[in-house]
Design an enzyme around this catalytic site. Structure first.
Site, short mmCIF file in Angstrom:
data_model
loop_
_atom_site.label_atom_id
_atom_site.label_comp_id
_atom_site.label_asym_id
_atom_site.label_seq_id
_atom_site.Cartn_x
_atom_site.Cartn_y
_atom_site.Cartn_z
CG ASP A 305 -2.53 1.11 1.36
OD1 ASP A 305 -2.52 1.45 0.06
OD2 ASP A 305 -2.41 0.84 2.30
CD GLU A 308 -0.37 5.04 -4.41
OE1 GLU A 308 -0.15 5.86 -2.99
OE2 GLU A 308 -1.72 4.19 -4.54
CG ASP A 418 -8.26 3.83 -0.40
OD1 ASP A 418 -7.87 2.83 -0.29
OD2 ASP A 418 -7.42 4.82 0.35
O1 MIG Z 1 -4.68 6.29 4.34
O2 MIG Z 1 -3.49 0.70 5.63
O3 MIG Z 1 -6.15 1.48 -0.09
O4 MIG Z 1 -7.08 -0.27 1.34
O5 MIG Z 1 -6.96 0.06 4.56
C1 MIG Z 1 -5.29 4.49 4.08
C2 MIG Z 1 -5.07 1.48 5.89
C3 MIG Z 1 -4.29 3.84 4.59
C4 MIG Z 1 -4.79 3.15 2.08
C5 MIG Z 1 -5.44 1.49 1.73
C6 MIG Z 1 -6.65 1.18 1.98
C7 MIG Z 1 -6.23 0.59 3.85
C8 MIG Z 1 -5.58 2.08 4.06
N1 MIG Z 1 -4.28 3.12 3.61
#
Ligand code: MIG
Length: 660
Positions: A305, A308, A418
């Site tokens: 995650d 980017e 999201d």
């Molecule tokens: O700023 O880890 O897209 O699936 O639950 C949010 C917490 C960070 C974004 C991910 C989401 C995840 C969440 N993350």
């Protein structure tokens, strides 16, 4: 035929893996100003497909899209960028061809936004490679493109099971409760996801010992029930003395640098972090091998995650903002000052200017991040994939990422980010599927039930009726939203049946996935790809062909008791409330209103085709392949692709059998 055109001095992206000699001829179809802009006149009948993970329709005409990987939880109609950049388009009409704009920085695709019949594609700099692909038809063009970007990632079979996730599971007990609720109800489950709270203060490759005192034991207990734990890994590495990942990274120069040559600092969940320079092979190797900390505890799946990379703020911008706010609030704050103030605060997160403040070391050259921005997530994915192949060479590891670029499809899947618990986001997910498949991303799906906002039990049920067809099938939601595990609602009996139907469909979905991956085909296609002469099929934006046998037409409106469906040929309508009770009806080519009660799944089997359908299992591992029967037209046969579901080389155990 594929032609390659090189402009300026492009930075290697690694999207294309086939050697192609560039041609010196001028680029066809487009006019270019020599400054990174490519222009094409659209005729009234032209359709533009592609762009992978983007908002709006299957036909991308009428909007401006920006390839700039972005942590953007607002997938609105006026959004321009999401988490991935997939710069492949397919124009169909007066001329039919594909075009891939291989460029690592920011790119704009104005597809009839500024002027309705003009397509203008613009790279931030004139340093890019463009591939123009012509062929017999849409499917052939896509296949040629897929060939040059390399084979798609194939996950283990268990990744085709149902997964339960939520940002908010905080303890071992939370995880055990989820497993128990599904088990007690006899509803199958293959995975439970661990979001950031399993870590010790959001530090990658650590486990919080008070909340998860024995992750290894927990993973083993779960595995006994056929459930895999899938932890998250974030891109940013917490700055903290004594934390080995941080200390090693600093010492070995594995992190991205600021203009002064120090390690660049950004802030994300762990607080202040450094970003691993995934564009360096040494960094990839080092970071990737850290996943062993978790595989040693019995973990065999991950999601990456924030790659980017997402940046909540940089310190200098935060300081400037705070100073400015002090100034603004020192007197009597007027309305203009108020808006300057709120705008500055909102502009901290993901500020595009912050991506000019750090650098990568590419073969000894310092390259500004913004020039290679869209490659970051892909190289984090690559880091994990390549290391996991070394760590667990015999077996496939489940792996998917949020951010991506073309080429990342070789290393893992992606999820669609999201979304929200909105009815329109069922459709949005579906409309991305063919475009993602074009770019090689086969293992994908959305946060079922919706990530942000509060879901409702009817939305969840209808959403399952769509998602049960997608390879990645995960219920996920954000911290603070209404809880949406299926057992939270009174309609658990109905939703549970949808999960069972998914398990009955696993043989078909897995088989079609293998075919698509091994033969560079699209698993999900717009109707027009198979019915090119059909003018009506070209306009259908809310139905898809799935493999060679199915057409899906999900219901994505609240309170709808059915929907209109267009059949490009005669098909068999299947209605299912449970895996062991269904009705079929042959419908002729044309328009139909198809009634479907809330708890009733409807889908279509194509003319003279049949699909394999199994007895549902508790988990994919328990799938009874001998129970597989054909569902569909009498006399039809089906070519079933199977393998052992786990060996790292799927072709080594591939079995093709004809069911009739
Ligand atoms: O700023 O880890 O897209 O699936 O639950 C949010 C917490 C960070 C974004 C991910 C989401 C995840 C969440 N993350």
């Amino acid at each position: 035929m594929i032609q390659k055109y090189v402009f300026g001095n492009p930075i290697a992206t690694n999207a294309v893996v086939t050697e192609i000699k560039p041609t010196q001829e001028p680029i066809p179809f487009f006019t270019t100003d020599g400054n990174g802009t490519f222009t094409y006149s659209l005729s009234e009948e032209d359709i533009v497909y592609g762009l992978g993970e983007q908002i709006r329709g299957i036909n991308k005409r009428g909007w401006q899209y920006v390839s700039w990987n972005y942590d953007n939880p607002n997938h609105h109609e006026d959004t321009r960028s999401l988490y991935g950049s997939h710069n492949f388009i397919l124009i169909r009409g007066t001329k039919t061809f594909g075009a891939f704009f291989d460029y690592a920085g920011k790119m704009e695709f104005d597809i009839g936004y500024t002027k309705r019949n003009l397509m203008q594609i613009k790279a931030a700099k004139n340093d890019l490679t463009v591939y123009i692909i012509t062929g017999e038809n849409e499917k052939d063009i896509v296949k040629q493109f897929r060939k040059i970007i390399g084979k798609s990632y194939i996950p283990p079979l268990w990744a085709f099971g149902y997964g339960q996730s939520r940002w908010g599971y905080k303890t071992e007990q939370d995880i055990r409760d989820v497993a128990k609720q599904y088990k007690d109800a006899g509803v199958p489950l293959d995975s439970i996801y661990l979001d950031i709270d399993y870590m010790e203060r959001y530090k990658d490759f650590t486990v919080d010992e008070t909340r998860f005192p024995d992750l290894k034991g927990l993973a083993a207990d779960m595995k006994e029930q056929g459930i895999h734990l899938v932890p998250i890994i974030d891109a940013g590495v917490k700055i903290e003395d004594g934390y080995p990942v941080y200390e090693e990274g600093v010492q070995k120069n594995y992190f991205c640098k600021n203009a002064e040559g120090g390690d660049f600092v950004g802030a994300v969940w762990p607080g202040r972090v450094h970003f691993p320079d995934f564009l360096q092979p040494e960094t990839r190797d080092w970071f990737g091998k850290k996943y062993a900390v978790l595989t040693e505890m019995g973990i065999d799946g991950f999601w990456n995650d924030m790659n980017e990379p997402a940046i909540f703020y940089t310190e200098d911008r935060l300081e400037d903002t705070c100073n400015k706010i002090k100034e603004l609030t020192s007197g009597n704050m007027g309305i203009d000052e108020y808006f300057t103030f709120t705008g500055m605060v909102a502009g901290l997160n993901g500020n595009i200017g912050d991506y000019d403040k750090f650098y990568h070391n590419i073969d000894g050259q310092m390259v500004k991040h913004s020039e290679v921005h869209n490659l970051y997530g892909m190289n984090m994915t690559r880091s994990a994939f390549e290391a996991l192949q070394e760590i667990r060479p015999e077996q496939r590891t489940l792996f998917f990422s949020r951010s991506s670029y073309v080429g990342a499809h070789r290393y893992g899947g992606i999820w669609q980010g999201d979304n929200k618990s909105w009815w329109s986001h069922i459709l949005q997910s579906m409309q991305q599927l063919p475009a993602l498949n074009m770019a090689g991303f086969l293992f994908t799906g959305c946060d079922t039930g919706g990530f942000g906002c509060d879901t409702t039990e009817d939305l969840m049920l209808r959403w399952l009726q769509y998602s049960l067809f997608t390879p990645l099938f995960r219920n996920h939601s954000a911290d603070g939203t209404r809880q949406q595990e299926l057992y939270q609602f009174d309609n658990f009996a109905a939703t549970g049946e949808m999960i069972k139907i998914r398990y009955s469909l696993v043989p078909y979905l897995y088989s079609e996935f293998l075919k698509a991956a091994l033969q560079d085909n699209m698993m999900f296609r717009p109707l027009a790809f198979d019915f090119p002469e059909d003018k009506m099929a070209q306009q259908v934006e809310d139905q898809l062909l799935l493999g060679d046998e199915l057409m899906i037409a999900p219901i994505y409106h609240q309170n709808a008791q059915g929907r209109y469906v267009y059949l490009p040929e005669e098909m068999m309508l299947v209605r299912m409330k449970s895996h062991d009770h269904y009705e079929t009806e042959i419908l002729p080519q044309g328009h139909h209103y198809v009634a479907a009660a809330l708890d009733e799944l409807v889908f279509f089997i194509r003319n003279q085709k049949a699909i394999p359908f199994a007895a549902p299992a508790e988990s994919t591992a328990k799938t009874d392949w001998n129970s597989v029967q054909l569902l569909g037209y009498a006399g039809a046969s089906y070519e079933l692709y199977t393998d052992d579901g786990i060996s790292s080389n799927p072709e080594s155990t591939l079995k093709i059998s004809t069911l009739s």
